[in-house]
Design an enzyme around this catalytic site. Sequence first.
Site, PDB file in Angstrom:
ATOM      1  N   LYS A 231      36.891  48.107  44.310  1.00  9.79           N
ATOM      2  CA  LYS A 231      36.890  46.817  43.639  1.00  9.79           C
ATOM      3  C   LYS A 231      37.870  46.904  42.351  1.00  9.79           C
ATOM      4  O   LYS A 231      38.613  45.978  42.045  1.00  9.79           O
ATOM      5  CB  LYS A 231      35.679  46.573  42.784  1.00  9.79           C
ATOM      6  CG  LYS A 231      35.450  45.428  41.785  1.00  9.79           C
ATOM      7  CD  LYS A 231      35.901  44.026  42.574  1.00  9.79           C
ATOM      8  CE  LYS A 231      36.145  42.960  41.543  1.00  9.79           C
ATOM      9  NZ  LYS A 231      34.946  42.404  40.802  1.00  9.79           N
ATOM     10  N   CYS A 285      38.699  39.123  35.570  1.00  4.54           N
ATOM     11  CA  CYS A 285      38.839  40.634  36.565  1.00  4.54           C
ATOM     12  C   CYS A 285      40.366  41.134  36.496  1.00  4.54           C
ATOM     13  O   CYS A 285      40.195  42.196  36.125  1.00  4.54           O
ATOM     14  CB  CYS A 285      38.994  39.905  38.057  1.00  4.54           C
ATOM     15  SG  CYS A 285      37.347  39.202  38.357  1.00  4.54           S
TER      16      CYS A 285
HETATM   17  N1  SAJ Z   1      48.491  34.912  38.296  1.00  2.51           N
HETATM   18  C1  SAJ Z   1      50.060  34.869  38.316  1.00  2.51           C
HETATM   19  N2  SAJ Z   1      50.826  34.923  39.492  1.00  2.51           N
HETATM   20  C2  SAJ Z   1      50.385  34.941  40.629  1.00  2.51           C
HETATM   21  C3  SAJ Z   1      48.658  34.956  40.802  1.00  2.51           C
HETATM   22  C4  SAJ Z   1      48.108  34.843  39.550  1.00  2.51           C
HETATM   23  O1  SAJ Z   1      50.459  34.859  37.205  1.00  2.51           O
HETATM   24  O2  SAJ Z   1      50.902  35.281  41.661  1.00  2.51           O
HETATM   25  C5  SAJ Z   1      47.715  34.736  37.237  1.00  2.51           C
HETATM   26  C6  SAJ Z   1      47.121  33.431  37.002  1.00  2.51           C
HETATM   27  O3  SAJ Z   1      47.718  32.518  36.606  1.00  2.51           O
HETATM   28  C7  SAJ Z   1      45.709  33.768  36.238  1.00  2.51           C
HETATM   29  C8  SAJ Z   1      45.632  35.326  36.663  1.00  2.51           C
HETATM   30  O4  SAJ Z   1      46.928  35.641  37.145  1.00  2.51           O
HETATM   31  O5  SAJ Z   1      45.942  33.721  35.011  1.00  2.51           O
HETATM   32  C9  SAJ Z   1      44.441  35.727  37.656  1.00  2.51           C
HETATM   33  O6  SAJ Z   1      45.046  34.841  38.770  1.00  2.51           O
HETATM   34  P1  SAJ Z   1      43.831  34.955  40.129  1.00  2.51           P
HETATM   35  O7  SAJ Z   1      44.391  34.118  41.075  1.00  2.51           O
HETATM   36  O8  SAJ Z   1      44.030  36.438  40.477  1.00  2.51           O
HETATM   37  O9  SAJ Z   1      42.411  34.699  39.941  1.00  2.51           O
HETATM   38  P2  SAJ Z   1      41.139  35.462  39.543  1.00  2.51           P
HETATM   39  O10 SAJ Z   1      41.482  36.154  38.074  1.00  2.51           O
HETATM   40  O11 SAJ Z   1      40.014  34.458  39.476  1.00  2.51           O
HETATM   41  O12 SAJ Z   1      40.997  36.523  40.453  1.00  2.51           O
HETATM   42  C10 SAJ Z   1      40.033  36.521  41.464  1.00  2.51           C
HETATM   43  C11 SAJ Z   1      39.745  38.034  41.943  1.00  2.51           C
HETATM   44  N3  SAJ Z   1      38.676  37.883  42.843  1.00  2.51           N
HETATM   45  C12 SAJ Z   1      37.812  38.926  42.553  1.00  2.51           C
HETATM   46  O13 SAJ Z   1      37.777  39.659  41.610  1.00  2.51           O
HETATM   47  C13 SAJ Z   1      36.307  38.700  43.311  1.00  2.51           C
HETATM   48  C14 SAJ Z   1      40.965  38.443  42.554  1.00  2.51           C
HETATM   49  O14 SAJ Z   1      40.673  39.718  43.217  1.00  2.51           O
HETATM   50  C15 SAJ Z   1      41.303  37.476  43.720  1.00  2.51           C
HETATM   51  O15 SAJ Z   1      42.600  38.029  44.379  1.00  2.51           O
HETATM   52  C16 SAJ Z   1      41.582  36.245  43.218  1.00  2.51           C
HETATM   53  O16 SAJ Z   1      40.436  35.770  42.511  1.00  2.51           O
HETATM   54  C17 SAJ Z   1      42.241  35.358  44.281  1.00  2.51           C
HETATM   55  O17 SAJ Z   1      43.085  35.726  45.104  1.00  2.51           O
HETATM   56  O18 SAJ Z   1      41.565  34.231  44.369  1.00  2.51           O
END
Ligand code: SAJ
Length: 448
Positions: A231, A285
């Site tokens: 995780k 996360c």
């Molecule tokens: N972000 C970027 N660039 C990217 C992707 C994300 O700047 O290429 C930023 C987003 O704006 C945000 C942050 O990172 O501020 C996190 O974004 P995220 O898409 O990772 O969303 P989270 O935080 O909800 O992550 C969750 C996590 N899922 C779990 O913990 C079960 C992560 O492991 C998943 O990869 C992600 O969702 C997903 O892919 O949906």
Amino acid sequence: MPTALLQAIESRTANVVVLGLGYVGLPVACLFAEAGFPVVGIRRSRDKVDMINRGESPIEGDEPGLAELLCRVVSTGQLRATTDYAVCRDAQVVLIAVETPVDRESRRPAYRALRSALTSLGPNLAPGTLVIVESTLAPGTMCDLVAPALEHASGLKATANPEPPIPDSRFYLVHCPERVMPGKLLANIRGCFRVVGGMSPEAAQLAVALYRHVVEAGLDAADALTAELVKTMENAYRDVQIAFANEMALLCEEMGADVWQVRELVNKSPFRNMHLPGAGVGGHCIPKDPWLLIANVGDGFRAGLIPAARAINDEMPLHMADLTAQALREAGREMTGARVAVLGYAYLENSDDTRNSPSAVLVERLGALGAEVVIHDPWVPEYRGDLYERVQGCEAVVVMVAHNEYRELDLVELQGRVARPILIDGRHLFGTEQARATGWVYRSVGVG
Ligand code: SAJ
């Protein structure tokens, strides 16, 4: 494998108790109740317990299906909530889903809620119970904290490996890390594969049998340390990938290039998946799990990449402030006293979740530099409202979140409202040509 417990799980008659009815515990409690188990949820707050027992969800934001499911399972009596840990005495299964944040200063795990749950559960833990920790943990926590704390508080012994026959003084202990995502709480529980880490193989198998009732995706049995590593590592991996994209954005700015064009061409190469640069990395996360991953590794290991990636990503909202100050200065305006609009306060597009939002860091820095800051976010109740009115008289507009509403902004109309047409684009929503064609002084993250 203990037949009585396995039979109770397979027949869905096992009493299930869920400790912590937040955005992790409540949906999982509802799904086990919907599957037919008798479920009791424990929450500290009397008000929230009463709310849940009225069939009302305390979870903010749009969670498809959750409110209806909660109302249904409460009305059928499958689920009820209480503040009283004594209900654990009749449980065959106890799920622990409390918060496990990281301390902002020390970057160390803050296990107060976890320790409290274990201390309260211990005296009420019945021999032979299956205890499953869903909270995200620093690798090593199950062995070094959860098992000893629960053994001490209960006087029982966690199952060890190899599995001795279960006399009446042992319990089964498992770590099955949650995979929730705001806006997809039920969908992720049903649809995401889960690693099921047992302190013994039998404990893992019991938990796999349990989760089969609610998880439609794969269930991979492993040991507890492996589950802790999976995780935290999967999120550290994503954080490093994003940090690479952000560092390349800063490099391209310095070299007068366009990282968005470079990224598109890089990703044409096979096995390349350069992520999106941006205004920062927020959420519950990604900013936290990398610190959990390296929290307990020990002196023989020196983390280099993980802290470096965190530093790069944490720097991005401050870089947005620098871009804003630079653009104002080039227009002959100091930041002090300038009215600056921040568009987007959630951490993620089309979400109302503001946990660890990069915008909060930007707003604080702009204030420290003397700016007068106005905030807009169509998803966050306190910042909703007419965007065009909100930016009235502003001397800079900073886009921090790729909400759909912002992608459709009328840049001509917007320009008619601002006092100075400076647009700082933290998510590259508009592109240089489009913005400059409408008369904006435009700076985008990653474009020199
Ligand atoms: N972000 C970027 N660039 C990217 C992707 C994300 O700047 O290429 C930023 C987003 O704006 C945000 C942050 O990172 O501020 C996190 O974004 P995220 O898409 O990772 O969303 P989270 O935080 O909800 O992550 C969750 C996590 N899922 C779990 O913990 C079960 C992560 O492991 C998943 O990869 C992600 O969702 C997903 O892919 O949906």
